[in-house]
Design a protein around this motif. Sequence first.
Motif, PDB file in Angstrom:
ATOM      1  N   LYS A 185       0.808  -1.226   0.000  1.00 23.44           N
ATOM      2  CA  LYS A 185       0.000   0.000   0.000  1.00 23.44           C
ATOM      3  C   LYS A 185       0.841   1.277   0.000  1.00 23.44           C
ATOM      4  O   LYS A 185       0.389   2.314  -0.481  1.00 23.44           O
ATOM      5  N   ASP A 186       2.055   1.206   0.545  1.00 27.99           N
ATOM      6  CA  ASP A 186       2.901   2.403   0.595  1.00 27.99           C
ATOM      7  C   ASP A 186       4.062   2.337  -0.396  1.00 27.99           C
ATOM      8  O   ASP A 186       5.074   3.008  -0.232  1.00 27.99           O
ATOM      9  N   ALA A 187       3.889   1.524  -1.462  1.00 27.79           N
ATOM     10  CA  ALA A 187       4.982   1.370  -2.433  1.00 27.79           C
ATOM     11  C   ALA A 187       5.184   2.620  -3.285  1.00 27.79           C
ATOM     12  O   ALA A 187       6.294   2.905  -3.730  1.00 27.79           O
ATOM     13  N   GLU A 217      12.303  15.043  -4.240  1.00 26.55           N
ATOM     14  CA  GLU A 217      13.594  15.459  -3.701  1.00 26.55           C
ATOM     15  C   GLU A 217      14.626  14.344  -3.779  1.00 26.55           C
ATOM     16  O   GLU A 217      15.787  14.580  -4.141  1.00 26.55           O
ATOM     17  N   ASN A 218      14.203  13.123  -3.451  1.00 28.11           N
ATOM     18  CA  ASN A 218      15.136  11.995  -3.457  1.00 28.11           C
ATOM     19  C   ASN A 218      15.086  11.199  -4.762  1.00 28.11           C
ATOM     20  O   ASN A 218      15.681  10.118  -4.846  1.00 28.11           O
ATOM     21  N   LYS A 219      14.343  11.725  -5.715  1.00 29.42           N
ATOM     22  CA  LYS A 219      14.282  11.111  -7.065  1.00 29.42           C
ATOM     23  C   LYS A 219      13.796   9.660  -7.021  1.00 29.42           C
ATOM     24  O   LYS A 219      14.295   8.816  -7.756  1.00 29.42           O
ATOM     25  N   ASP A 259       8.980   2.377  -4.410  1.00 30.00           N
ATOM     26  CA  ASP A 259       9.898   1.468  -3.735  1.00 30.00           C
ATOM     27  C   ASP A 259       9.734   0.080  -4.357  1.00 30.00           C
ATOM     28  O   ASP A 259       8.777  -0.632  -4.065  1.00 30.00           O
ATOM     29  N   MET A 260      10.671  -0.306  -5.215  1.00 31.27           N
ATOM     30  CA  MET A 260      10.542  -1.585  -5.922  1.00 31.27           C
ATOM     31  C   MET A 260      10.634  -2.788  -4.999  1.00 31.27           C
ATOM     32  O   MET A 260      10.205  -3.880  -5.369  1.00 31.27           O
ATOM     33  N   ASP A 261      11.160  -2.614  -3.804  1.00 32.76           N
ATOM     34  CA  ASP A 261      11.144  -3.720  -2.851  1.00 32.76           C
ATOM     35  C   ASP A 261       9.729  -4.042  -2.392  1.00 32.76           C
ATOM     36  O   ASP A 261       9.484  -5.128  -1.852  1.00 32.76           O
TER      37      ASP A 261
END
Length: 446
Positions: free
Chosen positions: A168-170, A176-178, A182-184
Amino acid sequence: MTSRQMVLGMQFSGGYGAEPGAWRLPGANLNSYTDMDQFVRYAQAAERGKVQLLFIADTPVLDMDLDHQAPHHMIDPMLLLTVLARETERIGLVTTASTTFSEPYNLARQFKALDVISHGRAGWNAVTTSDPAAAANFGATIPPRAEKYERAHEVIQIVQALWGSWEKDALLLDVENKRYADMDKIQPVNLQGKHVASRGPLPIPPSEQGQPVIFQAGGGSYGLEIAGRYASGVYANPYTVEDARAQREALRDAAKRAGRDPDEVKMLAGFMPTIAASRQAALERRRFLDEVVDLHQRVRYLGAMIGLPLGPGRLDEPLTAEQLADAVPSPHDPRSARALEVARQGWTLRDVIAHGVIDYHPVVAGTAADVADHMQEWFEAGACDGFSIALDGFHDGFDAFSDQVVPILQERGLFHEDYEGSTLRDHLGAPEQYGLDPRVTKPARS
């Protein structure tokens, strides 16, 4: 005021209405089958009435004689619902797609895309296909029933796993961090069953409701198991209160056996109202609708229902006293008792048929109050959790239902005043789910 309230779904069939002659009704737009603006108007009318969902039944086949009748199914349900998703705000959007002739990845991608586009309002009516003509469109034949449902379980489980292939939070959207995501937290599902398989993941993040809601509309023990394990909404075709109660209890028992709360599963009974200013006007409307059907064949069928050899020669005469004395409702057709009841009221055979005694759902032809009375009787008898409404004609039927029937149901405390949330899960009171339901499913073999 009752605390328990109805869930209502409005059926879309073809472009004109549930009755084959709907395209001929005065005022109908003859281009409705392909006119998306018409469907938008119908959907917005249903939303004005706070109806929880729209439902498109679909079989991938042309199954109508188009000489006199309009197509029964939509030109393409997913494309139509995508249009409606952009022109409505709250109403749920549900359509049928076959587990028999569709691959899990395609299903998962299409329905989750609709869910994201609609901001969490999509539902999938997961059914098997039984029509040999539909199978032929895929260069195939209908598999044995047990095999169809074995595949259906695999398809539904893989689809749900693919829906949950993004955590859900992928999605990060971190400028800013480009970091876009999150592929993990976006992983393949790598599921392999006997009939279907998929690697995954989907390229789609969660919607506001997480993932689409599962519906079911099949019968028998196989369909009941599918419904009990996966569905939050079930379309049923009972014809009597007693049969409806039995079907609802069987459904609730199936949910319990699967480890679910039976209140999570809502049974919507099919219902075909004709709404008019009077019962006589409603009957005249249905007689007009019947002009495109083979009434000679229907008279013979009516005879079989009540145990009489009826022919077309007396279509505009009532049954004689001798015929009524000999008539017996067929124990094999739940509509037969109602057919004989109407015939005993002295109507002509044409009018008995116009009362809808051969239709595939119960029919009420009358005023808005008559329609509401039927719905209240069934609902308060515990025969259903709501209704799947198949309006005879769309061009005036959606407005009549939302503007005339809904206010009566609301006044009686049977239907909500407004949407309680923004997603289809909210409308159904369905619990949160993302990916497979750990209570009831074992993943297909990996």
